[in-house]
Design an enzyme around this catalytic site. Structure first.
Site, PDB file in Angstrom:
ATOM      1  N   ARG A 234       0.736  -1.365  -0.101  1.00 53.64           N
ATOM      2  CA  ARG A 234      -0.049  -0.024   0.039  1.00 53.64           C
ATOM      3  C   ARG A 234       0.669   1.146   0.055  1.00 53.64           C
ATOM      4  NH1 ARG A 234      -3.222  -3.083  -1.305  1.00 53.64           N
ATOM      5  NH2 ARG A 234      -5.220  -3.806  -0.302  1.00 53.64           N
ATOM      6  N   GLU A 263      -3.555   6.948  -4.674  1.00 54.64           N
ATOM      7  CA  GLU A 263      -4.128   6.474  -6.193  1.00 54.64           C
ATOM      8  C   GLU A 263      -5.307   7.127  -6.602  1.00 54.64           C
ATOM      9  OE1 GLU A 263      -3.811   2.535  -5.406  1.00 54.64           O
ATOM     10  OE2 GLU A 263      -1.821   2.409  -5.114  1.00 54.64           O
ATOM     11  N   HIS A 281      -1.233  -0.202  -9.735  1.00 52.67           N
ATOM     12  CA  HIS A 281      -1.818  -1.050  -8.693  1.00 52.67           C
ATOM     13  C   HIS A 281      -2.451  -2.312  -9.477  1.00 52.67           C
ATOM     14  CE1 HIS A 281      -3.721  -1.182  -4.527  1.00 52.67           C
ATOM     15  NE2 HIS A 281      -3.602  -2.538  -4.855  1.00 52.67           N
TER      16      HIS A 281
HETATM   17  C1  8YV Z   1      -5.721  -5.594  -6.182  1.00 54.46           C
HETATM   18  C2  8YV Z   1      -5.260  -5.458  -3.614  1.00 54.46           C
HETATM   19  O1  8YV Z   1      -4.913  -5.396  -7.227  1.00 54.46           O
HETATM   20  O2  8YV Z   1      -6.028  -7.578  -2.748  1.00 54.46           O
HETATM   21  C3  8YV Z   1      -5.608  -6.682  -2.750  1.00 54.46           C
HETATM   22  O3  8YV Z   1      -5.550  -6.080  -1.327  1.00 54.46           O
HETATM   23  O4  8YV Z   1      -4.563  -4.622  -3.473  1.00 54.46           O
HETATM   24  C4  8YV Z   1      -4.850  -6.078  -5.187  1.00 54.46           C
HETATM   25  O5  8YV Z   1      -5.448  -7.502  -5.119  1.00 54.46           O
HETATM   26  C5  8YV Z   1      -6.289  -3.984  -6.068  1.00 54.46           C
HETATM   27  O6  8YV Z   1      -7.249  -3.832  -4.876  1.00 54.46           O
HETATM   28  C6  8YV Z   1      -6.634  -3.330  -7.040  1.00 54.46           C
HETATM   29  O7  8YV Z   1      -7.200  -2.035  -6.583  1.00 54.46           O
END
Ligand code: 8YV
Length: 317
Positions: A234, A263, A281
Site C-alpha cells: 500500500r 491513487e 496497482h
Molecule cells: C488489487 C489488492 O490489485 O488484494 C488486494 O488487497 O490490493 C489487489 O488485489 C487491488 O485491490 C486493485 O485495486
C-alpha cells in the site's frame, strides 16, 4: 411484497462474480440503484451478506444500517477499507481472498525490482525512441543476483517474494512486528537496520493506520543512494514525500512502485525519473488470479449461506 434481497453487492467486481452471485439468492446491486439511500432502506431488513472489495470497502455506518447482517465477503487480500472492528462488535464475520494472489503479487514485485535495478522500462523507451542508434550504448545499471533482499512484512506474499530470492542467489532478511519461528530467513527487529543492510527493500506488509509511513525518512536514508525500494503493498506504508525528495536528490537509488499514497495521483517529479518504475496497482491483476479471487468470494458466500461459516475469515486482534 417482493422478496427482500439477502445479498448486498456494493459495486461491480468482476464478470464471473457479478454474473454468478445472482444464483445464490436475491442480490441488491447497489451501483445500479437510482437512489442508493432508498434502495438501502428498502433492503436493509433482509440483507445477511455484503459482497464488497478492498476498493469498495464496507464502513461502520453501512454496517449499522443492516440489522440482520452476518457476513461481509470481500474481494482482495487487503481489508483496510472494511471496518472489521465494527463488524466484530456485532458478531459479523469478514472474509478476504488470501493465498490465491500470492504468486502473482510476488512475480510483480520481482518484475519491479529487476526493472528498477536494470532499468528495463527506460531501456525499452531508449530503443523505441531511436536513441540506441542515435546515442549508442545504454548506461550501466545495477546487478540483481547475489545481492541482499530485505522484506518488510513476511506474510504469505512476503514469503512468496522471499522464496523467489533463492533463484537469484540472494541473502534474505525480514522485519515483522514479531519474529516468525521456523522460517529460513534472518530477522531484523529494527526496520532501519534491515534497510541499512539491504540492497533492495520490498514492502509487503498490510496497509491501514497501523503501518502508515513505516518506511520513514530514516528508513529511506538507511537504504541509501545505492538502495532500491519496491512497494507492492500500500502506498500509505511509505512516507511518499520523503521518498520523492530522496529520489530527486539521489539519496535513494531507485524505486519500483505498484502502489502510491493517493491513487491514482502520481507525484509529477516521478514522471521524469528513469530510476523509478511505476505500475497502476495491478499486483493481482492477471486473468487467472482475478478469476480465482472472484471464485473465492463466491465460495465464501456459498459456505456461509450453507451454514458452514466463512472459508477464509479475517482474524484481527
Ligand atoms: C488489487 C489488492 O490489485 O488484494 C488486494 O488487497 O490490493 C489487489 O488485489 C487491488 O485491490 C486493485 O485495486
Amino acid at each position: 411484497m417482493p422478496e427482500p434481497a439477502a445479498i448486498l453487492q456494493m459495486g461491480p467486481i468482476g464478470p464471473h462474480l457479478d454474473q454468478q452471485l445472482g444464483q445464490r439468492g436475491k442480490v441488491l446491486r447497489l451501483w445500479e440503484a437510482a437512489d442508493r439511500d432508498a434502495a438501502l432502506d428498502g433492503a436493509a431488513a433482509g440483507v445477511r451478506v455484503v459482497v464488497t472489495s478492498v476498493r469498495l470497502g464496507c464502513p461502520a455506518p453501512l454496517i449499522e444500517r443492516l440489522p440482520r447482517l452476518r457476513a461481509i465477503c470481500s474481494w482482495g487480500v487487503g481489508y483496510e477499507t472494511i471496518d472489521v472492528a465494527a463488524a466484530k462488535a456485532r458478531g459479523i464475520a469478514v472474509s478476504n481472498t488470501p493465498d490465491v494472489l500470492d504468486d502473482c503479487v510476488a512475480d510483480l514485485a520481482w518484475g519491479l525490482l529487476i526493472a528498477a535495478a536494470r532499468r528495463t522500462a527506460a531501456g525499452d523507451r531508449y530503443v523505441k525512441d531511436g536513441q540506441w542508434r542515435a546515442i549508442g550504448q545504454f548506461p550501466l545499471t545495477t546487478r540483481v543476483s547475489g545481492k541482499r533482499l530485505g522484506i518488510l512484512g513476511l506474510g504469505r506474499i512476503g514469503e512468496a517474494i522471499a522464496r523467489r530470492g533463492a533463484g537469484f542467489a540472494m541473502d534474505v532478511r525480514y522485519h515483522n512486528r514479531r519474529e516468525r519461528p521456523g522460517v529460513p530467513y534472518g530477522y531484523e527487529s529494527s526496520l532501519v537496520q534491515l534497510a541499512r543492510w539491504a540492497d533492495f527493500l520490498v514492502v509487503a506488509c498490510e496497509g491501514g493506520a497501523s503501518t502508515r509511513h513505516l518506511v520513514s525518512q530514516a528508513v529511506i536514508d538507511a537504504l541509501g543512494a545505492k538502495g532500491i525500494l519496491v512497494n507492492i503493498a500500500r502506498g500509505t506504508v511509505v512516507d511518499q514525500e520523503a521518498m520523492v525528495r530522496a529520489l530527486a536528490e539521489g539519496r535513494l537509488g531507485g524505486a519500483g512502485l505498484d502502489v502510491l499514497e493517493k491513487e491514482p495521483a502520481v507525484p509529477p517529479e516521478l514522471l521524469s525519473m528513469d530510476q523509478v518504475v511505476l505500475m497502476p496497482h495491478v499486483g493481482s491483476a492477471t486473468r487467472e488470479t482475478r478469476r480465482a479471487m472472484e471464485q473465492l468470494v463466491l465460495d465464501n458466500v456459498d459456505s456461509f449461506l450453507a451454514g458452514r461459516g466463512l472459508l477464509t475469515p479475517v482474524h484481527v486482534g
